[in-house]
Write a protein that holds these residues in place. Structure first.
Motif, PDB file in Angstrom:
ATOM      1  N   GLY A 171       0.802  -1.229   0.000  1.00 29.02           N
ATOM      2  CA  GLY A 171       0.000   0.000   0.000  1.00 29.02           C
ATOM      3  C   GLY A 171       0.823   1.262   0.000  1.00 29.02           C
TER       4      GLY A 171
ATOM      5  N   THR B  42       3.174   7.516   1.338  1.00 28.95           N
ATOM      6  CA  THR B  42       1.722   7.548   1.486  1.00 28.95           C
ATOM      7  C   THR B  42       1.230   6.112   1.541  1.00 28.95           C
TER       8      THR B  42
ATOM      9  N   TYR C  90      -1.795   3.840   1.199  1.00 26.81           N
ATOM     10  CA  TYR C  90      -3.148   3.854   0.653  1.00 26.81           C
ATOM     11  C   TYR C  90      -3.980   2.656   1.077  1.00 26.81           C
ATOM     12  N   ASP C  91      -3.349   1.628   1.595  1.00 23.87           N
ATOM     13  CA  ASP C  91      -4.074   0.399   1.897  1.00 23.87           C
ATOM     14  C   ASP C  91      -4.788   0.505   3.246  1.00 23.87           C
TER      15      ASP C  91
ATOM     16  N   TYR D 245      -9.498   7.964   3.638  1.00 25.53           N
ATOM     17  CA  TYR D 245      -9.964   7.165   2.509  1.00 25.53           C
ATOM     18  C   TYR D 245     -11.046   7.916   1.755  1.00 25.53           C
TER      19      TYR D 245
ATOM     20  N   HIS E  44      -0.930  16.134  -0.837  1.00 27.54           N
ATOM     21  CA  HIS E  44      -2.362  15.901  -0.989  1.00 27.54           C
ATOM     22  C   HIS E  44      -3.141  17.093  -0.438  1.00 27.54           C
TER      23      HIS E  44
END
Length: 462
Positions: free
Chosen positions: A28, A37, A39-40, A63, A114
Motif C-alpha cells: 500500500g 503515502t 493507501y491500503d 480514505y 495531498h
C-alpha cells in the motif's frame, strides 16, 4: 520505525526499500513529495503503520472513494504556481481555495502533496460531478474529497483509561505522588458527563480589562459547550416548553453560556475553579467549524497549587519559514518522575488544516470592499499523526500538545482538539459499535490542535 541504518528514502531508491518491507505494508506504499503515502487498509498491519520508514514520514490519508468517470474533462489547475505543503499556507492560497471550492467546509494540506477537502452534503455529495466541475490538481496538490468530518476528543461519562502509552523510565528514579492538578489531568464540568483535560497555567492580562496580571488555567471549549447544551435540553424536557431564554444566540457578548460552570478534577473530585472566559463565543457553531481556538479559561481557586500545573514547554511555538518535522507529543496524566508528568502519546506533524468560519466567502470586489483579514474567515490548525492511537474514552481534548526539536528545545504547539478518522467504514460498512471503537484500534488519519490566537501567544506559560 524502519530505520535501514543510515539509508534515507528518496525518489531514486524508494522502490528498493519498499521491497524489503513486510508484504502487508509495502503493497500500500507509494513515495510522494519526500513522504510515504499508505493507501491500503491499516487494519491489516500487525504492529500498525510506522511513523517513518528510512527517515521519511509515513502519512495515512483519509480514505476517499474513486471519482468515477466524469461527464466532462476536469478543469485545469487554476493556481498559478506550485504550493509547498511544508510551508504555511499563504493568504493568497487560502483565498484561492475558498473561491475555487466554495462548497468546502475545510481543507487539509498534507506534506505528501495531498489536498483533502471536507465536502458539505454528506452522502449526497456527487464525486463524479465534482470531477467535472472542479480541478483534480490545485497548485500541484492532488485533490480528493471526503464527507466524514472530524470528531472531538472529549468524552461522555464512563471509565477513564489513562494508560495509553507510557514512556519507559529508569526504575531507580523515584516516582512522585501525583497532585490533584497537573497538565493533562482529567477534568469535568460540574458533573462527569463531559470530560476533557487540563491544559496549562498562564499569566496574562485580566479578561475584565482592568490591566492587572491574572493567572488562568486553559481547557477545551467544545466539552463545555456540550455540557451547556445538555443542561438546556434537560430544562426543556422538565418544563416541556421552549422559551426565548433557552435559545442559543451566536456571538452573545454577555458570555452567558459559560456563566456558573464549575470545573472539577475527576480523579479526586477537587474543584479547579469557575469557567470565566472563552475564545470561542458562538455556542451554536458546528464543531470544529466556528471554533477559532477551541480554548477557554478557568479562574483557579486560591487553594489550587499553580506550581503543580507545570508545563515542560515554557515558550509558544512560532512559525518561521517552513514547517519542520519535529517530534510532537501530548502531555498526559501518567507517571511523574522528579515531579514532572511524562508524555503519553507521541507523533509527528504531517500538515496544516484550514476550517471555515463563515458560511459564505466574500468574492471579487466584495472581498476588497469588506477589508477583512483571512483570519476572520478561517481557522488554522496543526495536524499531527500519533504513533499510538487515541481511545475515545480517554477524553484528550485540551491536553497540551508539545513540539520538541532535535536540539531538545520544547515549545507549546497548542491543545488537543479533534481527530480525523480515515473513514474506513466506507469500505467495510461496520456496525455502529465497531465505528465507535475505530479510534482506539488504529483507524484515524491524524489528530489536530487549533492554532492559538494572539491573546494566548502573548501570555506567559507558567
Amino acid at each position: 520505525m524502519y530505520t535501514f541504518q543510515n539509508l534515507t528514502a528518496g525518489e531514486e531508491n524508494w522502490k528498493e526499500i519498499r521491497e524489503v518491507l513486510p508484504v502487508e505494508l509495502h503493497r500500500g506504499l507509494v513515495f510522494e513529495n519526500g513522504c510515504w503515502t499508505f493507501y491500503d487498509d491499516p487494519r491489516g498491519i500487525k504492529n500498525g503503520v510506522p511513523l517513518r520508514i528510512a527517515k521519511a514520514l509515513v502519512i495515512v490519508p483519509i480514505y476517499t472513494p474513486p471519482f468515477g468517470r466524469p461527464e466532462n474533462e476536469s478543469p485545469p489547475d487554476p493556481y498559478p504556481g506550485r504550493i509547498d505543503p511544508f510551508a504555511k499556507a499563504t493568504d493568497d492560497v487560502i483565498c484561492s481555495l475558498l473561491e475555487t471550492f466554495d462548497f468546502a467546509l475545510g481543507f487539509y494540506i498534507l506534506y505528501n502533496g495531498h489536498l483533502q477537502i471536507w465536502a458539505s452534503g454528506g452522502d449526497s455529495f456527487d464525486r463524479q460531478l465534482a470531477a467535472s466541475r472542479y480541478p483534480r490538481r490545485f497548485g500541484g496538490l492532488k485533490v480528493s474529497y471526503f464527507t466524514g468530518g472530524p470528531r472531538a476528543t472529549s468524552s461522555i461519562a464512563g471509565t477513564s483509561h489513562q494508560g495509553l502509552v507510557h514512556t519507559s523510565t529508569n526504575d531507580s528514579q523515584p516516582i512522585a505522588v501525583r497532585p490533584p492538578f497537573e497538565c493533562g489531568s482529567e477534568i469535568a464540568i460540574r458533573t462527569q458527563s463531559q470530560r476533557s483535560r487540563i491544559g496549562v497555567a498562564l499569566e496574562m492580562q485580566d479578561i475584565s480589562g482592568n490591566g492587572t496580571l491574572t493567572t488562568y488555567v486553559t481547557m477545551a471549549t467544545h466539552p463545555a459547550i456540550a455540557q451547556s447544551k445538555q443542561k438546556r435540553s434537560l430544562w426543556k424536557s422538565l418544563t416541556n416548553r421552549f422559551s426565548w431564554r433557552d435559545k442559543i444566540r451566536p456571538q452573545d457578548s454577555s458570555g452567558s453560556w459559560w456563566e456558573g460552570m464549575e470545573v472539577y478534577e475527576t480523579r479526586t473530585n477537587a474543584r479547579l475553579g469557575n469557567l470565566s472566559h472563552s475564545f470561542d463565543p458562538d455556542p451554536s457553531a458546528r464543531f470544529p467549524i466556528g471554533f477559532p481556538q477551541d480554548i477557554s479559561l478557568v479562574k483557579p481557586d486560591d487553594s489550587v497549587r499553580i506550581e503543580d500545573i507545570h508545563c515542560p514547554a515554557t515558550e509558544w511555538y512560532t512559525e518561521n519559514g517552513q514547517n519542520t518535522r519535529d517530534t510532537v507529543y501530548i502531555l498526559g496524566p501518567g507517571p511523574r518522575v522528579e515531579g514532572h508528568a511524562l508524555p503519553q502519546v507521541w507523533g509527528e506533524r504531517i500538515g496544516e488544516g484550514i476550517m471555515r468560519i463563515q458560511k459564505k466567502w466574500p468574492r471579487g470586489d466584495r472581498w476588497n470592499a469588506s477589508k477583512r483579514r483571512v483570519e476572520d474567515l478561517v481557522d488554522r490548525c496543526y495536524l499531527w499523526r500519533p504513533l499510538n492511537e487515541f481511545n475515545e474514552s480517554d477524553a484528550w481534548s485540551g491536553a497540551p500538545v508539545i513540539l520538541r526539536r532535535d536540539d531538545g528545545t520544547q515549545m507549546l504547539l497548542g491543545f488537543q482538539s479533534f481527530i480525523q478518522p480515515t473513514n474506513l467504514d466506507l469500505r467495510s460498512q461496520p456496525d455502529e459499535t465497531q465505528l465507535r471503537n475505530q479510534c482506539g484500534q488504529g483507524y484515524i488519519s491524524f489528530a489536530a490542535c487549533m492554532k492559538p490566537g494572539n491573546e494566548l501567544l502573548n501570555s506567559k506559560i507558567l
